[in-house]
Design an enzyme around this catalytic site. Sequence first.
Site, PDB file in Angstrom:
ATOM      1  N   LYS A  71       0.803  -1.228   0.000  1.00 39.27           N
ATOM      2  CA  LYS A  71       0.000   0.000   0.000  1.00 39.27           C
ATOM      3  C   LYS A  71       0.837   1.280   0.000  1.00 39.27           C
ATOM      4  CE  LYS A  71      -3.912  -2.118   2.391  1.00 39.27           C
ATOM      5  NZ  LYS A  71      -4.853  -1.985   3.512  1.00 39.27           N
ATOM      6  N   ASP A 108     -10.573   2.920   2.659  1.00 42.56           N
ATOM      7  CA  ASP A 108     -10.916   2.379   3.982  1.00 42.56           C
ATOM      8  C   ASP A 108     -11.784   3.344   4.793  1.00 42.56           C
ATOM      9  OD1 ASP A 108      -9.812  -0.124   3.778  1.00 42.56           O
ATOM     10  OD2 ASP A 108      -7.896   0.419   4.683  1.00 42.56           O
TER      11      ASP A 108
HETATM   12  P1  NAP Z   1      -0.982  -2.268  11.151  1.00 41.20           P
HETATM   13  O1  NAP Z   1      -0.684  -1.091  10.286  1.00 41.20           O
HETATM   14  O2  NAP Z   1       0.008  -3.374  11.252  1.00 41.20           O
HETATM   15  O3  NAP Z   1      -1.276  -1.717  12.633  1.00 41.20           O
HETATM   16  C1  NAP Z   1      -1.465  -2.588  13.697  1.00 41.20           C
HETATM   17  C2  NAP Z   1      -1.918  -1.819  14.927  1.00 41.20           C
HETATM   18  O4  NAP Z   1      -2.168  -2.765  15.989  1.00 41.20           O
HETATM   19  C3  NAP Z   1      -0.865  -0.835  15.455  1.00 41.20           C
HETATM   20  O5  NAP Z   1      -1.515   0.288  15.995  1.00 41.20           O
HETATM   21  C4  NAP Z   1      -0.187  -1.666  16.538  1.00 41.20           C
HETATM   22  O6  NAP Z   1       0.417  -0.887  17.561  1.00 41.20           O
HETATM   23  C5  NAP Z   1      -1.376  -2.391  17.118  1.00 41.20           C
HETATM   24  N1  NAP Z   1      -0.957  -3.584  17.855  1.00 41.20           N
HETATM   25  C6  NAP Z   1      -0.454  -4.743  17.344  1.00 41.20           C
HETATM   26  N2  NAP Z   1      -0.166  -5.600  18.336  1.00 41.20           N
HETATM   27  C7  NAP Z   1      -0.484  -4.965  19.506  1.00 41.20           C
HETATM   28  C8  NAP Z   1      -0.410  -5.342  20.876  1.00 41.20           C
HETATM   29  N3  NAP Z   1       0.044  -6.553  21.252  1.00 41.20           N
HETATM   30  N4  NAP Z   1      -0.842  -4.445  21.812  1.00 41.20           N
HETATM   31  C9  NAP Z   1      -1.312  -3.231  21.435  1.00 41.20           C
HETATM   32  N5  NAP Z   1      -1.410  -2.825  20.149  1.00 41.20           N
HETATM   33  C10 NAP Z   1      -0.989  -3.691  19.195  1.00 41.20           C
HETATM   34  O7  NAP Z   1      -2.348  -2.954  10.713  1.00 41.20           O
HETATM   35  P2  NAP Z   1      -3.599  -2.280   9.993  1.00 41.20           P
HETATM   36  O8  NAP Z   1      -3.485  -2.465   8.535  1.00 41.20           O
HETATM   37  O9  NAP Z   1      -3.782  -0.917  10.535  1.00 41.20           O
HETATM   38  O10 NAP Z   1      -4.789  -3.252  10.470  1.00 41.20           O
HETATM   39  C11 NAP Z   1      -5.230  -3.271  11.828  1.00 41.20           C
HETATM   40  C12 NAP Z   1      -6.420  -4.215  11.933  1.00 41.20           C
HETATM   41  O11 NAP Z   1      -7.502  -3.701  11.140  1.00 41.20           O
HETATM   42  C13 NAP Z   1      -6.166  -5.633  11.417  1.00 41.20           C
HETATM   43  O12 NAP Z   1      -6.841  -6.530  12.267  1.00 41.20           O
HETATM   44  C14 NAP Z   1      -6.812  -5.648  10.048  1.00 41.20           C
HETATM   45  O13 NAP Z   1      -7.250  -6.922   9.663  1.00 41.20           O
HETATM   46  C15 NAP Z   1      -7.998  -4.725  10.298  1.00 41.20           C
HETATM   47  N6  NAP Z   1      -8.504  -4.095   9.079  1.00 41.20           N
HETATM   48  C16 NAP Z   1      -9.804  -4.319   8.740  1.00 41.20           C
HETATM   49  C17 NAP Z   1     -10.321  -3.732   7.609  1.00 41.20           C
HETATM   50  C18 NAP Z   1     -11.765  -3.975   7.244  1.00 41.20           C
HETATM   51  O14 NAP Z   1     -12.118  -3.727   6.083  1.00 41.20           O
HETATM   52  N7  NAP Z   1     -12.604  -4.431   8.161  1.00 41.20           N
HETATM   53  C19 NAP Z   1      -9.514  -2.922   6.789  1.00 41.20           C
HETATM   54  C20 NAP Z   1      -8.173  -2.700   7.164  1.00 41.20           C
HETATM   55  C21 NAP Z   1      -7.681  -3.311   8.319  1.00 41.20           C
HETATM   56  P3  NAP Z   1       1.975  -0.478  17.457  1.00 41.20           P
HETATM   57  O15 NAP Z   1       2.034   0.741  16.593  1.00 41.20           O
HETATM   58  O16 NAP Z   1       2.364  -0.227  18.877  1.00 41.20           O
HETATM   59  O17 NAP Z   1       2.712  -1.659  16.863  1.00 41.20           O
END
Ligand code: NAP
Length: 285
Positions: A71, A108
Amino acid sequence: MNFTGAAAIAGVMGWPVGHSRSPAIHNYWLRKFGIDGVYIPFAVRPERTREAIHALPSLGIRGTNVTLPHKEAAFESVDETDSVAARVKAVNTVTVREDGSLYGQNTDAFGFLEALKEGCPGWRSDDGPAVILGAGGAARALAAGLQDAGVPDIRVANRTSARAQALAGEFGPPVRAVRWTEREDALAGSALLVNATSLGMRGKDDLEVRLDALPAAAVVCDIVYTPLRTGLLRNAESRGNRTVDGLGMLLHQARPGFAAWFGRDPSPDQALRDLLATGLKTEPS
Ligand code: NAP
């Protein structure tokens, strides 16, 4: 699936790409509308993102969705972006325009807001503050969407506080950073809570957040979709909050690309929801 030599072609780029739900969504709509088109998964190595995106016009491909890990590279590869992608610095939808130039969108925010309005028709952006947990790519898109929608106070709490602070600094008011340790206090007086961390996903730790300070009228969303009914949503429902799961966002974020490539704005129907929900129950995250 029926398509001819004149078919409109689009797809999704990812590495790996096999987990993507986008082919199921787009090919469902292509069948439903009887469109002469096809939507293909493209397994593109991370070092080839730019090359693959720049090849779209030559191949006559109308555009692609872009999923992990491409992305950010997609954002760098297109000629122009929408305002959400510009703030998120990530593109999930690329469209080849008539003149062969490449337009990048981040859908999104649109998907989230459409799902929120659909799941909670009474929700209004001026109902009160929103709390976003997370500061990754999805959280950045939600912050942009809620900012554009006019939410008066957007509180972002992230485990790595520097990321929340950077987000707040880049986006400006009403987006502000809240310490992860103070995420429960930040719920006081809020009208919306969204989990945009990966916590609560199948195979990951649970999201730990006590909801005591959250007003009963607040809406609670979890954009995690494996599983659809997360611990956060169960807790929220048990204390009477309205909830929205991640399926609606997953479906609605696909609409702008489909409309641009295939000429119809589809609305997610129950059969598609059932198809996706059944798959999400059994698939790994
Ligand atoms: P990302 O960029 O990897 O971000 C992950 C986030 O989760 C960061 O804020 C990270 O915090 C936090 N995190 C991970 N492990 C953690 C822990 N043990 N304790 C506290 N915080 C933690 O991922 P993303 O693309 O934003 O996606 C996030 C979620 O949204 C995923 O589950 C994804 O499947 C979902 N999503 C859903 C849709 C939909 O259409 N429904 C679309 C996009 C994403 P740090 O910064 O501290 O690492």
